[in-house]
Design a protein around this motif. Structure first.
Motif, PDB file in Angstrom:
ATOM      1  N   GLY A  57       0.813  -1.206   0.000  1.00  0.00           N
ATOM      2  CA  GLY A  57       0.000   0.000   0.000  1.00  0.00           C
ATOM      3  C   GLY A  57       0.849   1.260   0.000  1.00  0.00           C
ATOM      4  N   LEU A  58       0.194   2.377  -0.253  1.00  0.00           N
ATOM      5  CA  LEU A  58       0.862   3.673  -0.276  1.00  0.00           C
ATOM      6  C   LEU A  58      -0.112   4.710   0.250  1.00  0.00           C
ATOM      7  CD1 LEU A  58       3.336   5.373  -1.125  1.00  0.00           C
ATOM      8  CD2 LEU A  58       2.230   5.656  -3.356  1.00  0.00           C
ATOM      9  N   ASP A  59       0.326   5.492   1.227  1.00  0.00           N
ATOM     10  CA  ASP A  59      -0.516   6.522   1.819  1.00  0.00           C
ATOM     11  C   ASP A  59       0.165   7.875   1.658  1.00  0.00           C
ATOM     12  OD1 ASP A  59      -2.792   7.242   3.878  1.00  0.00           O
ATOM     13  OD2 ASP A  59      -0.956   8.219   4.586  1.00  0.00           O
ATOM     14  N   GLN A  60      -0.597   8.878   1.245  1.00  0.00           N
ATOM     15  CA  GLN A  60      -0.023  10.193   0.943  1.00  0.00           C
ATOM     16  C   GLN A  60       0.543  10.870   2.191  1.00  0.00           C
ATOM     17  OE1 GLN A  60      -3.117  12.797  -0.493  1.00  0.00           O
ATOM     18  NE2 GLN A  60      -4.647  11.975   0.919  1.00  0.00           N
ATOM     19  N   TYR A  61      -0.117  10.702   3.331  1.00  0.00           N
ATOM     20  CA  TYR A  61       0.367  11.351   4.553  1.00  0.00           C
ATOM     21  C   TYR A  61       1.666  10.700   5.037  1.00  0.00           C
ATOM     22  CZ  TYR A  61      -4.385  13.156   4.481  1.00  0.00           C
ATOM     23  OH  TYR A  61      -5.563  13.757   4.104  1.00  0.00           O
ATOM     24  N   ALA A  62       1.697   9.378   5.024  1.00  0.00           N
ATOM     25  CA  ALA A  62       2.904   8.674   5.454  1.00  0.00           C
ATOM     26  C   ALA A  62       4.067   8.964   4.508  1.00  0.00           C
ATOM     27  CB  ALA A  62       2.628   7.177   5.516  1.00  0.00           C
ATOM     28  N   LEU A  63       3.759   9.061   3.212  1.00  0.00           N
ATOM     29  CA  LEU A  63       4.808   9.389   2.248  1.00  0.00           C
ATOM     30  C   LEU A  63       5.365  10.783   2.518  1.00  0.00           C
ATOM     31  CD1 LEU A  63       6.404   8.642  -0.275  1.00  0.00           C
ATOM     32  CD2 LEU A  63       4.523   9.552  -1.654  1.00  0.00           C
ATOM     33  N   ALA A  64       4.488  11.721   2.839  1.00  0.00           N
ATOM     34  CA  ALA A  64       4.941  13.076   3.164  1.00  0.00           C
ATOM     35  C   ALA A  64       5.822  13.059   4.416  1.00  0.00           C
ATOM     36  CB  ALA A  64       3.739  13.993   3.376  1.00  0.00           C
ATOM     37  N   GLY A  65       5.444  12.259   5.404  1.00  0.00           N
ATOM     38  CA  GLY A  65       6.258  12.145   6.610  1.00  0.00           C
ATOM     39  C   GLY A  65       7.628  11.573   6.313  1.00  0.00           C
ATOM     40  N   THR A  66       7.689  10.605   5.401  1.00  0.00           N
ATOM     41  CA  THR A  66       8.973  10.019   5.010  1.00  0.00           C
ATOM     42  C   THR A  66       9.848  11.052   4.314  1.00  0.00           C
ATOM     43  OG1 THR A  66       7.919   7.856   4.762  1.00  0.00           O
ATOM     44  CG2 THR A  66      10.030   8.160   3.687  1.00  0.00           C
TER      45      THR A  66
END
Length: 354
Positions: A57-66
């Motif tokens: 999966g891919l989540d936009q918020y988690a990606l931004a945090g990364t």
């Protein structure tokens, strides 16, 4: 046929993705092409049909945090170099401890669930034999570790790394749905004690890798309390059920454990890597792992040095893994996370019945 396909793919990647590093700097065009080829030939784990492992999966918020943590490029060991991330880890650890039922507990983010399980072994040994930190294994009895025959292989690796020996990891029989048999565990520990061995730790599994089984934590806790054995819960896969009012009963009794491993990058859906080790006893991580490097962990700093978490870890530099989880969790809230987990269970039930 599969082996031939993999060989062909490796050849294509090697020659077409231009992985070689030359003496001269690459051009901007070459670098752009290399990035495009990397994306082209990589597995898309965010694709809805990626079922290869227990993550995705891919989540936009988690990606931004990364992206934020990578851009700021700091280490998690002291408050002075990672003030926001240190506090973020504290907040998330406290949240997870509350869900488990460790009101006075402690924790740390680790580079993977295997390392979290190794910490469980490491802490159990230190708690039982605190002199092992300074004196080593000399003169100590044979220490035994128990898990189910469905338990994770990381316990074998941890036993090897810590010098306990893989032959001393005892795999207990399971029932027809993959749960450890508490009566057999009780008998095995009793027999080991009569032989003069030292049963050190029981690792109960909540979410076995293949079957997704949850061991009976209440019954296992009874056995551990009876024999004064450290109880570790490998909840790497299934720990996220704690967020579901409908399914958290699967982990009934987890508050009686001494340590818990939980990987939010699995059922919870955070990006790799995101793994936590949660502990009932506050301070034990520090006492077990601290080396007191004076150039890094000075005790006369202008702030509360308890915020320096580096001496709780066996690492020095420690990557910030918590922030992507914090941003992801903050965006969804407990109820949004609960919906994701309940939906995963509903899908699993649907697939199992189809």
């Amino acid at each position: 046929m599969y082996a031939r396909l993999m060989h062909k793919l490796s050849t294509v990647i090697y020659y077409h993705a231009d992985l070689n590093i030359g003496e001269k700097p690459a051009t901007e065009e070459q670098l752009e092409q290399a990035c495009q080829d990397t994306i082209r030939y990589s597995v898309k784990t965010g694709h809805p049909r990626f079922f290869n492992q227990l993550f995705g999966g891919l989540d936009q918020y988690a990606l931004a945090g990364t992206w934020i943590t990578e851009a700021l490029n700091t280490s998690q060991y002291t408050f002075e170099v990672a003030p926001v991330f240190t506090m973020t880890e504290h907040v998330v650890i406290q949240k997870m401890l509350g869900l488990i039922g460790f009101p006075e507990g402690d924790g740390i983010f680790c580079p993977g669930g295997s390392i979290s399980n190794m910490y469980g072994l490491h802490l159990a040994r230190f708690k039982k034999f605190p002199n092992v930190k300074t004196m080593g294994m000399q003169g100590l009895p044979q220490m035994l570790v128990y898990t189910s025959d469905q338990g994770h292989y990381s316990l074998m690796k941890g036993a090897s790394l810590l010098g306990l020996g893989t032959n001393n990891v005892i795999k207990m029989a399971t029932d027809d749905v993959g749960r450890m048999l508490p009566a057999a565990l009780d008998q095995a520990i009793t027999e080991a004690k009569t032989r003069g061995s030292c049963p050190l730790m029981v690792s109960a599994t909540c979410g076995t890798t293949v079957l997704g089984s949850y061991d009976n934590l209440m019954s296992i806790a009874d056995v551990c309390e009876k024999h004064q054995v450290w109880m570790h819960v490998d909840g790497c896969w299934g720990g996220a059920a704690l967020l579901s009012r409908r399914h958290r009963g699967l982990l009934e009794g987890i508050e009686r454990a001494d340590s818990v491993a939980w990987n939010p990058h699995k059922m919870f859906g955070a990006p790799l890597q995101c793994s936590a080790l949660l502990l009932k006893e506050k301070g034990l991580l520090h006492h077990c792992n601290c080396a007191g490097a004076t150039y890094l962990f000075q005790q006369d700093k202008f702030y509360d040095v308890s915020y320096d978490t580096g001496d709780k870890s066996v690492q020095c530099g420690r990557k910030v893994d918590v922030f992507k989880l914090w941003l992801y969790w903050k965006a969804k809230g407990d109820r949004g996370a609960e919906q994701l987990i309940d939906n995963a269970y509903s899908n699993a039930a649907y697939l199992a019945s189809s």
